[in-house]
Design a protein around this motif. Structure first.
Motif, PDB file in Angstrom:
ATOM      1  N   TYR A   4       0.835  -1.206   0.000  1.00  0.00           N
ATOM      2  CA  TYR A   4       0.000   0.000   0.000  1.00  0.00           C
ATOM      3  C   TYR A   4       0.865   1.249   0.000  1.00  0.00           C
ATOM      4  O   TYR A   4       0.625   2.195  -0.766  1.00  0.00           O
ATOM      5  CB  TYR A   4      -0.920  -0.027   1.231  1.00  0.00           C
ATOM      6  CG  TYR A   4      -1.745   1.229   1.387  1.00  0.00           C
ATOM      7  CD1 TYR A   4      -2.862   1.457   0.571  1.00  0.00           C
ATOM      8  CD2 TYR A   4      -1.385   2.182   2.339  1.00  0.00           C
ATOM      9  CE1 TYR A   4      -3.605   2.614   0.710  1.00  0.00           C
ATOM     10  CE2 TYR A   4      -2.122   3.338   2.486  1.00  0.00           C
ATOM     11  CZ  TYR A   4      -3.236   3.557   1.667  1.00  0.00           C
ATOM     12  OH  TYR A   4      -3.966   4.706   1.806  1.00  0.00           O
ATOM     13  N   PHE A   5       1.867   1.264   0.832  1.00  0.00           N
ATOM     14  CA  PHE A   5       2.784   2.413   0.901  1.00  0.00           C
ATOM     15  C   PHE A   5       3.510   2.622  -0.435  1.00  0.00           C
ATOM     16  O   PHE A   5       3.691   3.747  -0.895  1.00  0.00           O
ATOM     17  CB  PHE A   5       3.806   2.193   2.017  1.00  0.00           C
ATOM     18  CG  PHE A   5       4.838   3.279   2.124  1.00  0.00           C
ATOM     19  CD1 PHE A   5       4.524   4.499   2.721  1.00  0.00           C
ATOM     20  CD2 PHE A   5       6.113   3.097   1.599  1.00  0.00           C
ATOM     21  CE1 PHE A   5       5.472   5.503   2.806  1.00  0.00           C
ATOM     22  CE2 PHE A   5       7.057   4.097   1.674  1.00  0.00           C
ATOM     23  CZ  PHE A   5       6.745   5.304   2.287  1.00  0.00           C
ATOM     24  N   PHE A   6       3.873   1.522  -1.065  1.00  0.00           N
ATOM     25  CA  PHE A   6       4.567   1.577  -2.349  1.00  0.00           C
ATOM     26  C   PHE A   6       3.698   2.243  -3.419  1.00  0.00           C
ATOM     27  O   PHE A   6       4.157   3.111  -4.162  1.00  0.00           O
ATOM     28  CB  PHE A   6       4.943   0.148  -2.766  1.00  0.00           C
ATOM     29  CG  PHE A   6       5.617   0.074  -4.097  1.00  0.00           C
ATOM     30  CD1 PHE A   6       6.930   0.505  -4.284  1.00  0.00           C
ATOM     31  CD2 PHE A   6       4.923  -0.426  -5.194  1.00  0.00           C
ATOM     32  CE1 PHE A   6       7.528   0.438  -5.521  1.00  0.00           C
ATOM     33  CE2 PHE A   6       5.528  -0.492  -6.438  1.00  0.00           C
ATOM     34  CZ  PHE A   6       6.838  -0.067  -6.597  1.00  0.00           C
ATOM     35  N   ILE A  10       4.154   5.846  -5.405  1.00  0.00           N
ATOM     36  CA  ILE A  10       4.126   5.960  -6.869  1.00  0.00           C
ATOM     37  C   ILE A  10       3.114   7.011  -7.308  1.00  0.00           C
ATOM     38  O   ILE A  10       3.388   7.843  -8.185  1.00  0.00           O
ATOM     39  CB  ILE A  10       3.799   4.593  -7.512  1.00  0.00           C
ATOM     40  CG1 ILE A  10       4.971   3.624  -7.322  1.00  0.00           C
ATOM     41  CG2 ILE A  10       3.502   4.750  -9.004  1.00  0.00           C
ATOM     42  CD1 ILE A  10       4.707   2.229  -7.862  1.00  0.00           C
ATOM     43  N   ALA A  11       1.933   6.984  -6.674  1.00  0.00           N
ATOM     44  CA  ALA A  11       0.889   7.958  -7.032  1.00  0.00           C
ATOM     45  C   ALA A  11       1.342   9.376  -6.714  1.00  0.00           C
ATOM     46  O   ALA A  11       1.115  10.319  -7.494  1.00  0.00           O
ATOM     47  CB  ALA A  11      -0.399   7.624  -6.275  1.00  0.00           C
ATOM     48  N   PHE A  12       1.991   9.509  -5.562  1.00  0.00           N
ATOM     49  CA  PHE A  12       2.484  10.834  -5.166  1.00  0.00           C
ATOM     50  C   PHE A  12       3.531  11.361  -6.155  1.00  0.00           C
ATOM     51  O   PHE A  12       3.488  12.523  -6.565  1.00  0.00           O
ATOM     52  CB  PHE A  12       3.076  10.761  -3.758  1.00  0.00           C
ATOM     53  CG  PHE A  12       3.725  12.031  -3.303  1.00  0.00           C
ATOM     54  CD1 PHE A  12       2.949  13.110  -2.890  1.00  0.00           C
ATOM     55  CD2 PHE A  12       5.108  12.155  -3.301  1.00  0.00           C
ATOM     56  CE1 PHE A  12       3.553  14.296  -2.483  1.00  0.00           C
ATOM     57  CE2 PHE A  12       5.719  13.332  -2.898  1.00  0.00           C
ATOM     58  CZ  PHE A  12       4.936  14.408  -2.486  1.00  0.00           C
ATOM     59  N   LEU A  13       4.468  10.498  -6.520  1.00  0.00           N
ATOM     60  CA  LEU A  13       5.508  10.900  -7.469  1.00  0.00           C
ATOM     61  C   LEU A  13       4.916  11.237  -8.829  1.00  0.00           C
ATOM     62  O   LEU A  13       5.335  12.207  -9.487  1.00  0.00           O
ATOM     63  CB  LEU A  13       6.546   9.776  -7.610  1.00  0.00           C
ATOM     64  CG  LEU A  13       7.426   9.513  -6.383  1.00  0.00           C
ATOM     65  CD1 LEU A  13       8.314   8.294  -6.609  1.00  0.00           C
ATOM     66  CD2 LEU A  13       8.282  10.742  -6.071  1.00  0.00           C
TER      67      LEU A  13
END
Length: 350
Positions: A4-6, A10-13
């Motif tokens: 989930y954190f991964f 990715i979405a944030f980047l």
């Protein structure tokens, strides 16, 4: 949890990159729009600017300039184009007046910017527009400089173009000041001040060898025949570099009052002196030195051989001499050089 954190990362980047792209695109759009507006205003003012430069009483241009949004940028481009294409524009009172009225404040701020390119371009504009109003600021900036980097060198050129001979004394602080920079300074001085500074440099009143080298070189480059006796005196100097500069200057001046002054240089231990002596003998067609030029065809240094052969081509009977030397000179390198120049003479006649 880790997966989930991964995915969140990715979405944030991805969103960050997307946002950055949007910001850059928007910024590019604004820049393009600004440039388009500037171009439109430039085109609009071109005709009235030309009229004003022909007749400064026609104030229609000043009215139009006052009403545009990018006043200083448009004016800078108009003036820059004018000085680039108009002969004698350096002495234009309109260029100086317009730039000092509308650009002084802008350029003062730009010279304080951290951006090196902006400061350098500003110095070029100040020189081209001959903005004397900025002289005090530039002098203060020069006195605060402690390194002879490119910016300081351009600062010196710009100040000199505003007829400030004090730059010569400031340059004496820098032991690494090149001859080329001193020549640039002489070139920018008004004639009366230039002659005074050249005279002082030849007298070496400031005990500055590089300054004297530059003065001797500049005199030859610009053909200041009035200094010829002083240049000839330097042929007797103990300073080899000064003698070489004097020979180069005489070559440019294409005159020597007493050809016998050259005699010692044909047998000098310095190959540069032998080379310039050969060039001068050819340039001035001093036939008394044809024999020694023939000897120098066999010199150990290629440049001396080359210059001697070239000198022989400048005599009326040069082709005959080279033909004889190509067959009979005792040195094979001399024969080769004579053959090459003989062939070049024959080729030029076709």
């Amino acid at each position: 949890m880790n997966i989930y954190f991964f995915w969140v990362l990715i979405a944030f980047l991805f969103l960050s990159q997307l946002l950055l792209l949007l910001v850059l695109s928007f910024r590019k759009l604004l820049i393009n729009k600004k440039e388009q507006t500037i171009s439109q205003q430039y085109d609009k003012l071109t005709e009235s600017f030309s009229s004003y430069m022909l007749d400064s009483t026609d104030d229609h241009f000043l009215e139009e300039l006052y009403n545009i949004s990018h006043q200083t940028i448009v004016l800078e481009r108009l003036l820059n184009h004018y000085v680039a294409v108009t002969k004698g524009s350096a002495n234009s009172s309109q260029v100086t007046q317009l730039s000092e009225t509308y650009l002084t404040e802008r350029y003062t701020k730009q010279l304080k910017r951290r951006n090196w390119a902006i400061r350098m371009n500003t110095l070029y504009f100040i020189e081209d527009f001959h903005m004397k109003s900025l002289t005090p600021f530039l002098k203060e900036k020069l006195h605060k400089s402690f390194r002879l980097d490119q910016e300081t060198q351009q600062l010196i050129r710009t100040l000199t173009s505003l007829n400030e001979p004090m730059t010569l004394s400031v340059m004496a602080r820098y032991v690494d000041a090149p001859v080329r920079l001193y020549i640039d300074v002489f070139k920018r001085l008004q004639l009366d001040i230039q002659l005074e500074e050249l005279d002082a440099a030849l007298k070496n009143e400031h005990n500055n060898k590089v300054l004297k080298y530059a003065a001797v070189s500049y005199i030859g480059m610009t053909g200041l025949m009035g200094f010829l006796p002083r240049i000839e005196e330097e042929l007797l100097s103990d300073d080899e570099e000064l003698r070489i500069q004097a020979l180069k200057s005489i070559q440019h001046l294409q005159y020597i009052s007493s050809p016998s002054l050259l005699t010692p240089f044909f047998h000098s231990t310095s190959w540069q002196e032998r080379m310039f002596a050969a060039r001068i003998a050819g340039k001035l067609q001093l036939s008394r030195y044809q024999e020694v030029l023939s000897e120098l065809l066999g010199d150990s240094v290629w440049w001396v051989r080359y210059s001697s052969a070239e000198a022989l081509t400048q005599f009326a009977d040069g082709d005959i001499l080279l033909s004889h030397l190509s067959a009979n000179h005792p040195d094979r390198y001399a024969r080769d050089m004579a053959t090459q120049w003989e062939a070049s003479l024959l080729g030029s006649e076709k």
